[in-house]
Design an enzyme around this catalytic site. Structure first.
Site, PDB file in Angstrom:
ATOM      1  N   THR A  81     -23.164  -9.519   9.951  1.00  0.00           N
ATOM      2  CA  THR A  81     -22.098 -10.183  10.709  1.00  0.00           C
ATOM      3  C   THR A  81     -22.623 -10.978  11.895  1.00  0.00           C
ATOM      4  OG1 THR A  81     -20.522  -8.485  10.086  1.00  0.00           O
ATOM      5  CG2 THR A  81     -20.006  -9.704  12.065  1.00  0.00           C
ATOM      6  N   THR A 122     -24.338  -4.175   9.500  1.00  0.00           N
ATOM      7  CA  THR A 122     -24.133  -2.773   9.877  1.00  0.00           C
ATOM      8  C   THR A 122     -23.869  -1.869   8.672  1.00  0.00           C
ATOM      9  OG1 THR A 122     -21.768  -3.154  10.234  1.00  0.00           O
ATOM     10  CG2 THR A 122     -23.208  -3.357  12.157  1.00  0.00           C
ATOM     11  N   ASP A 123     -23.366  -2.449   7.566  1.00  0.00           N
ATOM     12  CA  ASP A 123     -22.932  -1.576   6.458  1.00  0.00           C
ATOM     13  C   ASP A 123     -24.057  -0.701   5.908  1.00  0.00           C
ATOM     14  OD1 ASP A 123     -20.354  -2.486   6.687  1.00  0.00           O
ATOM     15  OD2 ASP A 123     -20.479  -3.906   5.040  1.00  0.00           O
ATOM     16  N   LYS A 179     -23.406   5.100   9.940  1.00  0.00           N
ATOM     17  CA  LYS A 179     -22.299   4.241  10.393  1.00  0.00           C
ATOM     18  C   LYS A 179     -21.040   5.086  10.401  1.00  0.00           C
ATOM     19  CE  LYS A 179     -19.880  -0.114   9.729  1.00  0.00           C
ATOM     20  NZ  LYS A 179     -19.810  -1.411   9.052  1.00  0.00           N
TER      21      LYS A 179
HETATM   22  N1  ASP Z   1     -20.636  -6.613   5.846  1.00  0.00           N
HETATM   23  C1  ASP Z   1     -21.466  -6.784   7.010  1.00  0.00           C
HETATM   24  C2  ASP Z   1     -22.889  -6.417   6.652  1.00  0.00           C
HETATM   25  O1  ASP Z   1     -23.212  -5.270   6.611  1.00  0.00           O
HETATM   26  C3  ASP Z   1     -20.969  -5.920   8.131  1.00  0.00           C
HETATM   27  C4  ASP Z   1     -21.708  -6.074   9.439  1.00  0.00           C
HETATM   28  O2  ASP Z   1     -22.750  -6.661   9.555  1.00  0.00           O
HETATM   29  O3  ASP Z   1     -21.179  -5.547  10.438  1.00  0.00           O
HETATM   30  O4  ASP Z   1     -23.676  -7.293   6.385  1.00  0.00           O
END
Ligand code: ASP
Length: 327
Positions: free
Chosen positions: A12, A83-84, A154
């Site tokens: 993100t 983050t995922d 997470k």
């Molecule tokens: N879908 C995104 C990812 O993990 C979520 C994020 O970065 O917060 O690439």
């Protein structure tokens, strides 16, 4: 001035649009956050640019090589990541690059760098700051905390406090002052580089009424499956009446598949405690200690790729290699 390598992998932080997609914006990270240049001499490389749900074992191996080869040229490395699956990558790198004697700090954001009220700016600045501070090993920096990478998970998709490390305190807190725990500096300095992972691992979360036959069926597929991570209840219990999960696990273990038990809750596995957990122990399942699902999965993939002998692999899984099982 310290030298820091920023490896961009996506997420993100560098995304734009609706729906959010990876963008070339990451090219200009240090232009968008110029204060980064006051903290360190930076080099940014875009290794790949993916939503982290597309990041897997081959990317962990690539990252491990990139970091290992750069270790003498930089004082620290920052990985910008979605983050995922950030906690999976953090765990995987913890096993692949043991005792690197360099900070490797993963970070990302809940809102893109280009968005108002973004958390990206602070997380990036904190991560680069930590990469100059000589903390050892793989950590995850988010919302003012540095967590041990192999213990991170997470825990929230809405709050800026997106990660937690159940059962273990943060390695550093970045508030008005940067307070670093002495646990963050315990390298022996003898780097072990084992970058490979075997992805033939299935993760199954135990649920009431689950059909034991579905697990048993894996035994017939032992050429495709090397390992099963079983996320059991509490200290390591599963249903034993009606659906008999431990008997199914016995069949799978006898077919040559390693079964590692982790808990669905925060805390640790203790297979001795209940009759319903002893049944799993007696079936040949391996106690995962305090490992998160992320740590258990990446460690089993790492064990299958690097430890050929089954008995030694069991010992490796039971050993507290990088603080994943306890501490
Ligand atoms: N879908 C995104 C990812 O993990 C979520 C994020 O970065 O917060 O690439």
């Amino acid at each position: 001035m310290s030298r820091v390598l920023i490896l961009h992998t996506g997420g993100t932080l560098g995304m734009t649009g609706e729906p959010l997609v990876p963008d070339a914006f990451a090219n200009a990270l240090d232009e968008a956050v110029p204060e980064l240049n006051e903290l360190a001499q930076l080099e940014t490389r875009i290794l790949f640019n993916l939503d982290s749900s597309d990041v897997g074992p081959e990317h962990w191996t690539r990252l491990a090589h990139e970091i290992y080869e750069a270790r003498h040229d930089y004082d620290g490395v920052v990985i910008v990541h979605g983050t995922d699956t950030m906690a999976y990558t953090a765990s995987a790198l913890s096993f692949a690059l043991r005792d690197l004697a360099r900070p490797v700090i993963l970070t990302g954001a809940q809102r893109p760098l280009a968005a108002h009220r973004t958390d990206a700016r602070r997380n990036l600045v904190d991560a680069v700051e930590l990469a100059t501070r000589g903390v050892e090993g793989v950590g995850l920096c988010f919302d003012g905390l540095l967590l041990r990478g192999v213990r991170a998970t997470k825990s929230n998709v809405q709050d800026y406090r997106a990660f937690d490390s159940p059962g273990t305190a943060p390695l550093a807190r970045l508030g008005v002052d940067v307070v670093i725990d002495e646990m963050a500096q315990r390298s022996t300095g003898r780097c072990v580089f084992e970058p490979d992972f075997d992805p033939s691992v299935l993760v199954v979360r135990v649920a009431p009424g689950m059909q034991a036959g579905l697990i048993e069926r894996l035994a017939g597929q032992s050429e495709q499956f090397g390992g099963l991570v079983l996320a059991a209840y509490g200290l390591g219990t599963t249903p034993t009446r009606g659906p008999d999960i431990p008997s199914a696990v016995r069949t799978v273990v006898d077919a040559g598949i390693d079964v590692l038990v982790v808990t669905q809750s925060a805390g640790r596995i203790d297979l001795d405690k209940y009759e319903n957990s002893r049944a799993l122990r007696d079936a040949g399942a391996i106690d995962g200690g305090e490992m998160t699902v992320e740590a258990g999965t990446t460690k089993l993939m790492h064990a299958l790729a690097n430890v050929a002998d089954r008995g030694q692999r069991r010992e490796y899984l039971l050993e507290n290699v990088v603080g994943e099982r306890e501490g």
